[in-house]
Scaffold this motif. Structure first.
Motif, PDB file in Angstrom:
ATOM      1  N   HIS A   1      -1.359  -6.124   7.599  1.00  0.00           N
ATOM      2  CA  HIS A   1      -0.418  -5.110   8.091  1.00  0.00           C
ATOM      3  C   HIS A   1       0.808  -6.033   8.566  1.00  0.00           C
ATOM      4  O   HIS A   1       0.685  -6.944   9.297  1.00  0.00           O
ATOM      5  CB  HIS A   1      -0.973  -4.495   9.363  1.00  0.00           C
ATOM      6  CG  HIS A   1       0.231  -3.650   9.892  1.00  0.00           C
ATOM      7  ND1 HIS A   1       0.844  -3.496  10.915  1.00  0.00           N
ATOM      8  CD2 HIS A   1       0.858  -2.445   9.167  1.00  0.00           C
ATOM      9  CE1 HIS A   1       1.730  -2.622  11.160  1.00  0.00           C
ATOM     10  NE2 HIS A   1       1.766  -2.081   9.765  1.00  0.00           N
TER      11      HIS A   1
ATOM     12  N   CYS B   1       0.784  -1.191   0.067  1.00  0.00           N
ATOM     13  CA  CYS B   1       0.052  -0.095   0.053  1.00  0.00           C
ATOM     14  C   CYS B   1       0.675   1.396   0.054  1.00  0.00           C
ATOM     15  O   CYS B   1       1.084   1.852   1.070  1.00  0.00           O
ATOM     16  CB  CYS B   1      -1.062  -0.067   1.149  1.00  0.00           C
ATOM     17  SG  CYS B   1      -2.029  -1.654   0.965  1.00  0.00           S
TER      18      CYS B   1
ATOM     19  N   ARG C   1      -6.031   4.284   0.043  1.00  0.00           N
ATOM     20  CA  ARG C   1      -7.327   4.997   0.867  1.00  0.00           C
ATOM     21  C   ARG C   1      -7.459   3.797   2.031  1.00  0.00           C
ATOM     22  O   ARG C   1      -6.464   3.131   2.414  1.00  0.00           O
ATOM     23  CB  ARG C   1      -8.482   5.300   0.398  1.00  0.00           C
ATOM     24  CG  ARG C   1      -8.985   4.240  -0.724  1.00  0.00           C
ATOM     25  CD  ARG C   1      -9.786   4.875  -1.665  1.00  0.00           C
ATOM     26  NE  ARG C   1      -9.657   4.598  -3.285  1.00  0.00           N
ATOM     27  CZ  ARG C   1      -9.542   3.330  -3.687  1.00  0.00           C
ATOM     28  NH1 ARG C   1     -10.277   2.219  -2.910  1.00  0.00           N
ATOM     29  NH2 ARG C   1      -9.375   3.154  -4.849  1.00  0.00           N
ATOM     30  N   SER C   2      -8.561   3.438   2.599  1.00  0.00           N
ATOM     31  CA  SER C   2      -8.953   2.572   3.693  1.00  0.00           C
ATOM     32  C   SER C   2      -8.686   1.282   2.988  1.00  0.00           C
ATOM     33  O   SER C   2      -8.952   1.037   2.148  1.00  0.00           O
ATOM     34  CB  SER C   2     -10.352   2.660   4.042  1.00  0.00           C
ATOM     35  OG  SER C   2     -10.976   1.293   4.006  1.00  0.00           O
ATOM     36  N   ARG C   3      -7.687   0.514   3.650  1.00  0.00           N
ATOM     37  CA  ARG C   3      -7.382  -0.576   3.072  1.00  0.00           C
ATOM     38  C   ARG C   3      -8.291  -1.792   3.089  1.00  0.00           C
ATOM     39  O   ARG C   3      -8.426  -2.478   2.084  1.00  0.00           O
ATOM     40  CB  ARG C   3      -5.929  -1.331   3.904  1.00  0.00           C
ATOM     41  CG  ARG C   3      -4.739  -0.997   3.907  1.00  0.00           C
ATOM     42  CD  ARG C   3      -4.366   0.460   3.935  1.00  0.00           C
ATOM     43  NE  ARG C   3      -4.136   0.726   5.300  1.00  0.00           N
ATOM     44  CZ  ARG C   3      -3.447   1.747   5.705  1.00  0.00           C
ATOM     45  NH1 ARG C   3      -2.887   2.817   5.046  1.00  0.00           N
ATOM     46  NH2 ARG C   3      -3.369   2.183   6.895  1.00  0.00           N
ATOM     47  N   LEU C   4      -9.423  -1.909   4.018  1.00  0.00           N
ATOM     48  CA  LEU C   4     -10.228  -2.592   4.236  1.00  0.00           C
ATOM     49  C   LEU C   4     -11.044  -2.364   2.862  1.00  0.00           C
ATOM     50  O   LEU C   4     -11.482  -3.276   2.010  1.00  0.00           O
ATOM     51  CB  LEU C   4     -11.274  -2.421   5.242  1.00  0.00           C
ATOM     52  CG  LEU C   4     -12.556  -3.404   5.512  1.00  0.00           C
ATOM     53  CD1 LEU C   4     -12.396  -4.895   5.260  1.00  0.00           C
ATOM     54  CD2 LEU C   4     -13.606  -2.817   6.495  1.00  0.00           C
ATOM     55  N   LYS C   5     -11.499  -1.044   2.502  1.00  0.00           N
ATOM     56  CA  LYS C   5     -12.382  -0.706   1.648  1.00  0.00           C
ATOM     57  C   LYS C   5     -11.570  -1.112   0.140  1.00  0.00           C
ATOM     58  O   LYS C   5     -12.195  -1.773  -0.643  1.00  0.00           O
ATOM     59  CB  LYS C   5     -12.521   0.764   1.438  1.00  0.00           C
ATOM     60  CG  LYS C   5     -13.739   1.430   0.505  1.00  0.00           C
ATOM     61  CD  LYS C   5     -14.207   2.684   1.138  1.00  0.00           C
ATOM     62  CE  LYS C   5     -15.093   3.301   0.245  1.00  0.00           C
ATOM     63  NZ  LYS C   5     -14.430   3.574  -1.061  1.00  0.00           N
TER      64      LYS C   5
ATOM     65  N   CYS D   1      -4.401   0.875  -3.270  1.00  0.00           N
ATOM     66  CA  CYS D   1      -4.856   0.928  -1.800  1.00  0.00           C
ATOM     67  C   CYS D   1      -4.182   2.204  -1.190  1.00  0.00           C
ATOM     68  O   CYS D   1      -3.530   2.003  -0.126  1.00  0.00           O
ATOM     69  CB  CYS D   1      -4.363  -0.440  -0.876  1.00  0.00           C
ATOM     70  SG  CYS D   1      -2.736  -0.817  -1.207  1.00  0.00           S
TER      71      CYS D   1
ATOM     72  N   GLU E   1      -6.751  -7.212   3.341  1.00  0.00           N
ATOM     73  CA  GLU E   1      -5.798  -6.231   3.825  1.00  0.00           C
ATOM     74  C   GLU E   1      -4.952  -7.122   4.866  1.00  0.00           C
ATOM     75  O   GLU E   1      -5.251  -7.730   5.704  1.00  0.00           O
ATOM     76  CB  GLU E   1      -6.387  -5.068   4.461  1.00  0.00           C
ATOM     77  CG  GLU E   1      -7.221  -5.102   5.740  1.00  0.00           C
ATOM     78  CD  GLU E   1      -8.604  -5.932   5.479  1.00  0.00           C
ATOM     79  OE1 GLU E   1      -9.244  -6.230   6.435  1.00  0.00           O
ATOM     80  OE2 GLU E   1      -8.872  -6.279   4.263  1.00  0.00           O
TER      81      GLU E   1
ATOM     82  N   HIS F   1       1.427  -1.717   5.191  1.00  0.00           N
ATOM     83  CA  HIS F   1       0.232  -2.362   4.687  1.00  0.00           C
ATOM     84  C   HIS F   1       0.332  -2.941   3.431  1.00  0.00           C
ATOM     85  O   HIS F   1       0.927  -2.279   2.458  1.00  0.00           O
ATOM     86  CB  HIS F   1      -1.140  -1.171   4.932  1.00  0.00           C
ATOM     87  CG  HIS F   1      -1.140  -0.918   6.200  1.00  0.00           C
ATOM     88  ND1 HIS F   1      -2.018  -1.503   7.181  1.00  0.00           N
ATOM     89  CD2 HIS F   1      -0.884   0.145   6.983  1.00  0.00           C
ATOM     90  CE1 HIS F   1      -2.041  -0.892   8.290  1.00  0.00           C
ATOM     91  NE2 HIS F   1      -1.421   0.121   8.316  1.00  0.00           N
TER      92      HIS F   1
END
Ligand code: 6PG
Length: 251
Positions: free
Chosen positions: A171, A78, A113-117, A111, A169, A178
């Motif tokens: 870490h 990321c 922005r929000s990694r989950l998203k 990625c 995602e 990430h």
């Protein structure tokens, strides 16, 4: 305990990279013949770089049906797209900027922005592309880290247990980074998974993955077992230097 794997050993990294380019172009042609398209997930890291350079040059460049080829990634760091650590950047510079593939068929993992998203969105993209409901890549290229990670499936991370999601995602504390990664469950749905492993520094971990007891929580590469697909190891002599002899005389 020796697991039966198909391992091809090449004299040096150059021979390994040429063999990887040959395999890629052959799989591309047979997938397009059989299914009208070739869906491949690229690996990051340094090992595949030379194979990508070969694919950007003749004879391989001419042999790949780029108009029917769709490029995805097995994992990504990321970082911004112009960051030297970006797997997409490496593949664009060594290969994709030099071949006639429609840009809309190149699907980088974004990625920033929000990694989950980002993970949910990439999975949604895959679920549209693989409408039949399983991520049946024609080919997935993987590397092997010295700690036994592959794609971004790192030892001791919760993503190793993931059975439902196709993309997650991650870490990675030790590198403070990430990442996004295909899950092992998704990778194991592929037609063909190919590990590219090069160099003496990989010999101890390659032996652990192939010749030692199964311990996928600490050696995630051992999670890769296609459910109804092929698994190949393309390695160079240095990486294979510690492997036990097999019945077929190959390490
Ligand atoms: C990444 C890769 C990773 C890689 C291994 C091996 O994004 O880092 O996808 O899984 O394949 O770390 O890397 P090398 O080929 O550089 O040794």
């Amino acid at each position: 305990m020796k697991n039966e794997h198909i391992i091809s050993v090449y004299d040096d990294p150059e021979a390994l990279s040429r063999a990887a380019a040959e395999l890629f172009s052959a799989e591309a042609r047979s997938a397009v013949q059989a299914r009208g398209r070739f869906a491949v997930a690229l690996s990051g890291g340094g090992t595949p770089r030379r194979a990508y350079e070969h694919l950007a040059q003749d004879p391989f460049r001419e042999l790949v049906p780029w108009q029917n080829t769709h490029i995805f990634w097995g994992d990504e760091r990321c970082v911004p797209g112009d960051d030297p650590r970006s797997n997409a950047r490496m593949a664009l510079q060594t290969l994709l900027d030099h071949v006639p593939i429609p840009s809309e068929q190149i699907h980088p993992m974004i990625c920033d922005r929000s990694r989950l998203k980002a993970a949910v969105e990439y999975e949604a993209l895959l679920r549209v592309f693989f409408a039949a409901g399983r991520p049946r890549f024609d080919l997935i290229l993987l590397g092997l880290g010295e700690n036994g990670h592959t794609a971004s499936l790192f030892p001791g991370t919760s993503v190793l247990e993931e059975q439902r999601r196709w993309v997650s995602e991650v870490h990675v504390a030790e590198e403070g980074l990430h990442r996004l990664t295909l899950t092992a469950a998704a990778i194991n749905q592929a037609e063909l998974v190919v590990f590219l492993v090069s160099g003496a520094d990989k010999a101890p971990i390659l032996r652990k993955v192939l010749d030692e007891a199964l311990d996928p929580h600490s050696i995630p590469a051992q999670l890769i077992k296609p459910v109804d697909g092929r698994l190949l190891w393309l390695v160079d002599r240095d990486a294979a230097s510690l492997l036990q002899q097999r019945k077929d005389g190959n390490p």
